[in-house]
Design an enzyme around this catalytic site. Structure first.
Site, PDB file in Angstrom:
ATOM      1  N   GLN A 134      37.372  20.978 -28.097  1.00  0.00           N
ATOM      2  CA  GLN A 134      37.452  22.365 -27.635  1.00  0.00           C
ATOM      3  C   GLN A 134      38.736  23.056 -28.095  1.00  0.00           C
ATOM      4  O   GLN A 134      38.814  24.277 -28.105  1.00  0.00           O
ATOM      5  CB  GLN A 134      37.374  22.403 -26.105  1.00  0.00           C
ATOM      6  N   HIS A 281      38.308  20.223 -14.557  1.00  0.00           N
ATOM      7  CA  HIS A 281      37.922  19.943 -15.939  1.00  0.00           C
ATOM      8  C   HIS A 281      36.480  19.434 -15.975  1.00  0.00           C
ATOM      9  O   HIS A 281      36.144  18.461 -15.304  1.00  0.00           O
ATOM     10  CB  HIS A 281      38.882  18.905 -16.533  1.00  0.00           C
ATOM     11  N   ASN A 308      34.518  13.286 -23.163  1.00  0.00           N
ATOM     12  CA  ASN A 308      35.409  14.439 -23.056  1.00  0.00           C
ATOM     13  C   ASN A 308      35.238  15.319 -24.307  1.00  0.00           C
ATOM     14  O   ASN A 308      34.520  14.941 -25.238  1.00  0.00           O
ATOM     15  CB  ASN A 308      36.859  13.941 -22.909  1.00  0.00           C
TER      16      ASN A 308
END
Ligand SMILES: *[C@@H]1O[C@H](CO)[C@@H](O)[C@H](O)[C@H]1NC(C)=O
Ligand SMILES: *[C@@H]1O[C@H](CO)[C@@H](O)[C@H](O)[C@H]1NC(C)=O
Length: 341
Positions: A134, A281, A308
């Site tokens: 990201q 998160h 992740n």
């Protein structure tokens, strides 16, 4: 006079917390900078080096303790090595705003699983795309979009047998009317809501990631995935998370990623007793398992396998194993959702 004393104290505190540059680390520092493409102005390099050395010392100390059986996981240097904890939290995390009302009104997964295997991993079964980042080419608080695409990629694979990476940028640009906030946070469930109401989402290929909010350019002719709605899991119930993983596939989950140990996580089963349960998160649970290889006597053996969106330099090639049945470690299992296709 008083002011002079105050200035002297501030100066003394400042100096005592500074270490001199450790020149034995010069080549390690240069290698790390080039690996992560870090470039600094002459003015800022000294300060970044100090922070990096502090993180480096913290990692070494932790791993020494891990070798003595005091921790169930290791730390390692990664792209966050030149950031203080505050900078990292500011850049990578965002509070997840969802009213209790909004969350409690969602339909709940109500499947039944008669016999749960001891372990499950959707990756070798083709449900999970490559690890994305990201923060490339620059920082963007869009974890929620990656969590959402991950969950939908799995459900589409389950339905069609085709694994297609989906577009986070589509979500970053277009789901603001559904309550998401581009690079400043959002929720996977709001992304599912957008996809359901919008009638689809494009692929990573036709609508590539740019890590900044742009005008919405969704084109329904290029839509490759859809969902009818979404469901949540019973909040806080880790047994339901296991059963839903078996019954459904990968699940969008959230964690508290605030701690330095999360920032610098490298491998093993993550369990930090200091981690509180509020989540900031969004990530993706893709399985669970049991380990036999920790140094830590009586340490956690059961874990969740979590994908992740911080690239492959972080964690176990981009994944983290989070302690399972450990009182919702870091809030895992508190807020879990998935799209219904
Ligand atoms: C789950 O809920 C749906 C409707 O919400 C219902 O049709 C279905 O029978 C339920 N399944 C179980 C196993 O309770
Ligand atoms: C996450 O955990 C840290 C460390 O315990 C805590 O200070 C912080 O408030 C927690 N964040 C949330 C959103 O609860």
């Amino acid at each position: 006079m008083e002011r002079r004393v105050a200035v002297l104290i501030v100066f003394a505190v400042g100096v005592s917390s500074l270490h001199a540059v450790d020149h034995t680390l010069d080549s390690v520092w240069e290698d790390w900078k080039s690996l992560h493409g870090k470039e600094y102005t002459q003015d800022s390099e000294g300060q970044r080096r100090m922070i990096w050395e502090e993180n480096h010392r913290f990692i070494q100390q932790h791993n020494l303790e891990e070798a003595q059986g005091k921790h169930s996981y290791k730390l390692g240097m990664n792209q966050f090595g030149d950031l203080t904890d505050e900078e990292y939290q500011e850049m990578m995390l965002s509070s997840e705003e969802v009213s209790q009302e909004e969350f409690s009104s969602l339909p709940v997964w109500n499947g039944t699983v008669l016999k749960a295997p001891a372990q499950l991993d959707w990756r070798p079964r083709g449900y999970v795309t490559h690890v994305k980042n990201q923060g490339k080419p620059h920082r963007c608080g869009s974890c929620w979009a990656f969590s959402a695409t991950g969950a939908l990629e799995g459900q589409m694979f389950k339905k069609t047998g085709r694994l297609v990476p989906l577009s986070e940028q589509n979500l970053v640009d277009c789901s603001k009317p559904f309550g998401n906030n581009g690079c400043d946070g959002g929720l996977a469930l709001k992304a599912f809501n957008y996809i359901a109401k919008n009638g689809g989402i494009e692929s990573e290929k036709t609508y590539p990631y740019e890590a900044k909010v742009m005008p919405c350019r969704y084109n329904k002719k290029r839509s490759v995935a859809y969902c009818k709605g979404y469901k949540k899991l019973p909040s806080g119930d880790e047994k339901s998370l296991r059963d839903a993983l078996i019954d459904v596939g990968p699940i969008a989950v959230s964690v508290n990623a605030s701690l330095k140990t999360f920032k610098l996580y490298k491998s093993g089963i993550y369990s930090d007793p200091a981690c509180r349960k509020g989540t900031n998160h969004a990530v993706l649970a893709v399985g669970y398992g049991v380990s036999k290889t920790s140094n830590m006597q009586g340490g956690p053996a059961k874990f969740w396998i979590v994908k992740n969106s911080w690239g492959t330099h972080w964690g176990e090639k981009g994944y983290i194993r989070v302690a399972r049945y450990n009182n919702n470690q870091c809030g895992i299992g508190i807020r879990s959702t998935y799209p219904v296709v």
